[in-house]
Structure formats: C-alpha cells, structure tokens
Design an enzyme around this catalytic site. Structure first.
Site, PDB file in Angstrom:
ATOM      1  CE  LYS A  32      -4.137  -1.787   1.949  1.00  0.00           C
ATOM      2  NZ  LYS A  32      -3.661  -3.266   1.655  1.00  0.00           N
ATOM      3  CG  ASP A  64      -2.871  -3.785  -1.989  1.00  0.00           C
ATOM      4  OD1 ASP A  64      -2.691  -4.724  -2.929  1.00  0.00           O
ATOM      5  OD2 ASP A  64      -2.695  -4.164  -0.651  1.00  0.00           O
ATOM      6  NE  ARG A  92      -4.460  -7.765  -6.486  1.00  0.00           N
ATOM      7  CZ  ARG A  92      -3.929  -7.155  -5.624  1.00  0.00           C
ATOM      8  NH1 ARG A  92      -4.380  -6.353  -4.703  1.00  0.00           N
ATOM      9  NH2 ARG A  92      -2.744  -7.538  -5.259  1.00  0.00           N
ATOM     10  CE  LYS A 151     -18.170  -8.499  -6.390  1.00  0.00           C
ATOM     11  NZ  LYS A 151     -19.297  -9.134  -5.750  1.00  0.00           N
ATOM     12  N   GLY A 152     -13.716  -3.324  -4.469  1.00  0.00           N
ATOM     13  CA  GLY A 152     -13.437  -2.172  -3.559  1.00  0.00           C
ATOM     14  C   GLY A 152     -14.076  -2.353  -2.199  1.00  0.00           C
ATOM     15  CB  ALA A 153     -11.960  -3.089   0.547  1.00  0.00           C
ATOM     16  CG  HIS A 202     -13.199 -14.185  -2.062  1.00  0.00           C
ATOM     17  ND1 HIS A 202     -13.234 -12.693  -1.588  1.00  0.00           N
ATOM     18  CD2 HIS A 202     -12.030 -14.525  -1.866  1.00  0.00           C
ATOM     19  CE1 HIS A 202     -11.862 -12.443  -1.185  1.00  0.00           C
ATOM     20  NE2 HIS A 202     -11.253 -13.419  -1.561  1.00  0.00           N
ATOM     21  NE  ARG A 209     -10.724  -8.506   3.508  1.00  0.00           N
ATOM     22  CZ  ARG A 209     -10.021  -7.446   3.074  1.00  0.00           C
ATOM     23  NH1 ARG A 209      -8.861  -7.227   3.328  1.00  0.00           N
ATOM     24  NH2 ARG A 209     -10.458  -6.408   2.460  1.00  0.00           N
TER      25      ARG A 209
HETATM   26  P1  FDA Z   1     -18.653 -10.021  -2.577  1.00  0.00           P
HETATM   27  O1  FDA Z   1     -18.235  -9.103  -1.386  1.00  0.00           O
HETATM   28  O2  FDA Z   1     -19.770  -9.824  -3.184  1.00  0.00           O
HETATM   29  O3  FDA Z   1     -18.647 -11.592  -1.794  1.00  0.00           O
HETATM   30  C1  FDA Z   1     -18.670 -12.698  -2.492  1.00  0.00           C
HETATM   31  C2  FDA Z   1     -18.682 -13.833  -1.674  1.00  0.00           C
HETATM   32  O4  FDA Z   1     -17.373 -14.124  -1.284  1.00  0.00           O
HETATM   33  C3  FDA Z   1     -19.556 -13.617  -0.336  1.00  0.00           C
HETATM   34  O5  FDA Z   1     -20.883 -14.067  -0.425  1.00  0.00           O
HETATM   35  C4  FDA Z   1     -18.857 -14.559   0.632  1.00  0.00           C
HETATM   36  O6  FDA Z   1     -19.210 -15.996   0.339  1.00  0.00           O
HETATM   37  C5  FDA Z   1     -17.149 -14.436   0.148  1.00  0.00           C
HETATM   38  N1  FDA Z   1     -16.655 -13.412   0.941  1.00  0.00           N
HETATM   39  C6  FDA Z   1     -16.457 -12.071   0.519  1.00  0.00           C
HETATM   40  N2  FDA Z   1     -15.641 -11.366   1.434  1.00  0.00           N
HETATM   41  C7  FDA Z   1     -15.612 -12.294   2.588  1.00  0.00           C
HETATM   42  C8  FDA Z   1     -15.080 -12.073   3.778  1.00  0.00           C
HETATM   43  N3  FDA Z   1     -14.321 -10.954   4.232  1.00  0.00           N
HETATM   44  N4  FDA Z   1     -15.034 -13.161   4.328  1.00  0.00           N
HETATM   45  C9  FDA Z   1     -15.899 -14.348   4.225  1.00  0.00           C
HETATM   46  N5  FDA Z   1     -16.303 -14.380   3.226  1.00  0.00           N
HETATM   47  C10 FDA Z   1     -16.190 -13.367   2.292  1.00  0.00           C
HETATM   48  N6  FDA Z   1      -9.833  -3.848  -2.184  1.00  0.00           N
HETATM   49  C11 FDA Z   1      -9.363  -2.536  -2.479  1.00  0.00           C
HETATM   50  O7  FDA Z   1     -10.173  -1.669  -2.436  1.00  0.00           O
HETATM   51  N7  FDA Z   1      -8.142  -2.562  -2.881  1.00  0.00           N
HETATM   52  C12 FDA Z   1      -7.265  -3.438  -3.167  1.00  0.00           C
HETATM   53  O8  FDA Z   1      -6.182  -3.374  -3.271  1.00  0.00           O
HETATM   54  C13 FDA Z   1      -7.644  -4.734  -2.955  1.00  0.00           C
HETATM   55  N8  FDA Z   1      -6.979  -5.631  -3.140  1.00  0.00           N
HETATM   56  C14 FDA Z   1      -7.530  -7.129  -3.200  1.00  0.00           C
HETATM   57  C15 FDA Z   1      -6.876  -8.125  -3.358  1.00  0.00           C
HETATM   58  C16 FDA Z   1      -7.049  -9.666  -3.625  1.00  0.00           C
HETATM   59  C17 FDA Z   1      -6.688 -10.593  -4.017  1.00  0.00           C
HETATM   60  C18 FDA Z   1      -8.719  -9.543  -3.222  1.00  0.00           C
HETATM   61  C19 FDA Z   1      -9.349 -10.844  -3.319  1.00  0.00           C
HETATM   62  C20 FDA Z   1      -9.609  -8.646  -2.765  1.00  0.00           C
HETATM   63  C21 FDA Z   1      -8.863  -7.365  -2.589  1.00  0.00           C
HETATM   64  N9  FDA Z   1      -9.561  -6.235  -2.403  1.00  0.00           N
HETATM   65  C22 FDA Z   1      -9.229  -4.982  -2.443  1.00  0.00           C
HETATM   66  C23 FDA Z   1     -11.084  -6.366  -1.579  1.00  0.00           C
HETATM   67  C24 FDA Z   1     -12.208  -6.398  -2.515  1.00  0.00           C
HETATM   68  O9  FDA Z   1     -12.210  -4.891  -2.986  1.00  0.00           O
HETATM   69  C25 FDA Z   1     -13.450  -6.818  -1.887  1.00  0.00           C
HETATM   70  O10 FDA Z   1     -13.869  -5.958  -0.691  1.00  0.00           O
HETATM   71  C26 FDA Z   1     -13.432  -8.105  -1.355  1.00  0.00           C
HETATM   72  O11 FDA Z   1     -12.763  -9.078  -2.209  1.00  0.00           O
HETATM   73  C27 FDA Z   1     -14.871  -8.832  -1.249  1.00  0.00           C
HETATM   74  O12 FDA Z   1     -15.377  -8.704  -2.431  1.00  0.00           O
HETATM   75  P2  FDA Z   1     -15.999 -10.015  -3.543  1.00  0.00           P
HETATM   76  O13 FDA Z   1     -15.431  -9.871  -4.881  1.00  0.00           O
HETATM   77  O14 FDA Z   1     -15.175 -11.290  -2.859  1.00  0.00           O
HETATM   78  O15 FDA Z   1     -17.394 -10.198  -3.653  1.00  0.00           O
END
Ligand code: FDA
Length: 324
Positions: free
Chosen positions: A116, A150, A201, A204-206, A244, A306
């Site tokens: 980061k 990131d 990469r 979705k965004g966190a 995921h 998370r």
């Molecule tokens: P979504 O949130 O819709 O989840 C889909 C399914 O995945 C859920 O129904 C559940 O089953 C499972 N799941 C998801 N999150 C979970 C959790 N915390 N615990 C348990 N199960 C879970 N963001 C960002 O802003 N900047 C970044 O640089 C990164 N880098 C990054 C790297 C990698 C390798 C990943 C996988 C993710 C990131 N992220 C990130 C985080 C990303 O933005 C996002 O917040 C999470 O991946 C959750 O989104 P999903 O795509 O999994 O979908």
C-alpha cells in the site's frame, strides 16, 4: 395481499439498510487509532486473526506460501501496514519488503509482493513514496518478481495511478495496478492502463466512498465488475480477477472459454482464508490462482475490512475462539 407485498419490500429494504449500517460501522472502526492500538497489543490478537492473517513473522508467512505452492497455489505477500506518519516508518517498510523479496529470491518461487503506498510515505510526500517503492520494483525486476500496488481510498487514486505509471515506465512488466469496480471512473482508468500495457488486478473495492464517486448498490457494483472484467480480458495484459464471488468466477470462466482465452493469459486472485472451496475448484480446473497472504502485527485495519465485507465473520470468529 398488497399489504403483504409492501411489507415484504419494506422488510428487504430495512434489512439492506441494516447490512449497510453494519458495514459502515466496521469501516468506521477500521479507522479508529485507539481501538487499533488496543487490539494489536492484545494477547488475543493471534487467536483472533489466524483465519485471515498467515502469521506475525516473515518466516511464518513463507511457511504458508510454501505449503500453498505445494498445492499449486501462488501467493502475493503483504507485510501489513498502512498510513505511516514518519519517514523512518516508511524506510522500515522498505527494509521489511526488501527482506521479503530476498527470501523470495532464495526460495526461487514465482511469488509477488503487494504493497500500500501509504505504507511508504504517500501521506506526506509523493516523491519520497515513489523513491521508496522504486527500490522495491528495481529489486523485484532483478529477481523476476513483481510489485502489486493495492488501491486505497479515493483520496489516493490519482497519486497511486501516477506512481504506477512512472514505475512501469522505469521497469515494464514489474508492477500491477489495482482497480476498484465500485468507482465510476474505473472504466476510463482501465482503458488507459490497457493502452499502456500495465497489468491490472480488478476488485470490487473495500472502502467507504461517497455516492458522488461510487456505485452504492451491490447489483450495480457487480454489473460494473463484469463489464470491466470483459474489457480486461479483451484488451488487458495478464489480468487478475480478484473476487470470491462465485457468479463472477463462473462468468470469467465462461467468457474466457467463449473467446478462446487460455488459462496462461489471466489469473484468479483471492484473499487468504476466504472461500477455500472455490479456491480448490479453480486450481482443480487447471487455472492459475494467487492468494493475497498478509502477515505482521499491524493487522487491525485489514482485519476490520474483512469483517465489514461479511459481518457474519464476527460470529464465526467468536465461535472458533470459544472452541479453541
Ligand atoms: P462479495 O463481497 O460480493 O462477496 C462474494 C462472496 O465471497 C460472499 O458471498 C462470501 O461468500 C465471500 N466473501 C467475500 N468477502 C468475504 C469475507 N471477508 N469473509 C468471508 N467471506 C467473504 N480492495 C481494495 O479496495 N483495494 C485493493 O487493493 C484490494 N485488493 C484485493 C486483492 C485481492 C486478491 C482480493 C481478493 C480482494 C482485494 N480487495 C481490495 C478487496 C475487494 O475490494 C473486496 O472488498 C473483497 O474481495 C470482497 O468482494 P468479493 O469480490 O469477494 O465479493
């Protein structure tokens, strides 16, 4: 009957608002300095974090990465930390990551590191940050590795992309940018990165972003993710599909099959400890999977994000702590 329908819709809306409130609550807590100090110094920290954090030391981290590699899973190493406030802390981050890159070279494994920029001084000087990260990218280039940068909140998006572009100019192929599908601007960012041949990469965004810059409804974020993913498959370089979300993974598989895009031309990425069932399915199908594997004692903000993504994790963690 109509009353029931109205009641049903209202309940769903109320439920949705509750979920959004819980998410916002955890994201708010993720920024609390005093709670962070308290939690990171707590004797419970290792028990609490082990599902998402590979360990407190680089040795523990590498043991996990070696095990994953034996199961055909690649890793990107994340030495946890963000928003450092002094040049000294930023220099410590460089030394920590240099050590990770040295160990990757010794192991001769195809691993990358994820960083980061606020860990390297972006909060107080873009130039210092660039100089710090350039050292890592140079070392990554020497050993045939890569630095994945990131993406943090929108306060940093422009500066982050500027630094990625400059680093890619100095060491082509050695950096990967991250783009967040919840932002309105992401399509044009991807088009520009694609045209410069910079790896992306897609996630979705966190972070908590205002409605003026980001989609708020999950359905809109998901739809934009799929649109951007196709853009990356069609015109990007070795994209990383970081999600995921089973529906997204299946759409990625269907789209690449339909377009004749082989598994060597992209990778899936997931976070350590999440959806291990889906991870196994991806590798069993012969697809490249890289896990984002964090380690270190500055785990608090990562851990809270998370929980924000899936508040049910709180119950899961409490159950496990009581059991052990
Ligand atoms: P979504 O949130 O819709 O989840 C889909 C399914 O995945 C859920 O129904 C559940 O089953 C499972 N799941 C998801 N999150 C979970 C959790 N915390 N615990 C348990 N199960 C879970 N963001 C960002 O802003 N900047 C970044 O640089 C990164 N880098 C990054 C790297 C990698 C390798 C990943 C996988 C993710 C990131 N992220 C990130 C985080 C990303 O933005 C996002 O917040 C999470 O991946 C959750 O989104 P999903 O795509 O999994 O979908």
């Amino acid at each position: 009957m109509f009353r029931n329908v109205t009641f049903g819709t209202d309940s769903i809306l109320a439920c949705y608002r509750e979920i959004e409130n819980v998410r916002a609550f955890f994201l708010y807590l993720s920024r609390s300095a005093w709670l962070r100090r308290f939690m990171e110094q707590s004797s419970l920290s290792q028990k609490l974090t082990r599902r998402f954090v590979a360990g407190m030391t680089l040795d523990e981290e590498l043991e996990v990465c070696k095990k994953l590699y034996a199961e055909h899973v690649l890793s990107t190493l994340d030495h946890l930390g963000e928003n450092v406030s002094t040049i000294e802390e930023a220099c410590n981050s460089v030394e920590g990551y240099m050590a990770s890159l040295d160990r990757i070279a010794e192991l001769k494994l195809p691993l990358t590191v994820s960083i980061k920029l606020t860990q390297f001084g972006l909060d107080f000087s873009k130039e210092t940050c660039l100089a710090n990260v350039a050292r890592l990218v140079e070392r990554a280039q020497e050993i045939g590795s890569r630095v994945e940068i990131d993406m943090e909140s929108t306060a940093y998006t422009d500066r982050t992309l500027d630094i990625v572009r400059e680093l890619n100019r100095r060491a082509p192929e050695c950096v990967r940018a991250v783009i967040q599908a919840y932002l309105f601007r992401s399509e044009s960012d991807i088009e520009s990165l694609n045209s410069q041949g910079i790896r992306v990469r897609l996630c979705k965004g966190a972070y908590k972003e205002p409605a003026s810059v980001a989609y708020e409804a999950k359905a809109d974020v998901d739809a934009n993710y799929v649109k951007l993913m196709k853009l990356l498959f069609d015109k990007g370089v070795d994209p990383a599909i970081a999600s995921h979300d089973e529906k997204i993974v299946r759409q990625a598989l269907a789209y690449t099959k339909e377009r004749g895009i082989g598994p060597e031309r992209f990778e899936f990425q997931m976070l350590y400890g999440i959806r291990r069932d889906l991870q196994r399915e991806i590798t069993a199908g012969g697809h490249r999977l890289r896990l984002y594997v964090p380690y270190g004692d500055a785990w608090y903000p990562y851990f809270m994000r998370r929980l924000a993504e899936r508040p049910a994790n709180v119950l899961f963690l409490l159950r496990n702590m009581i059991k052990s």
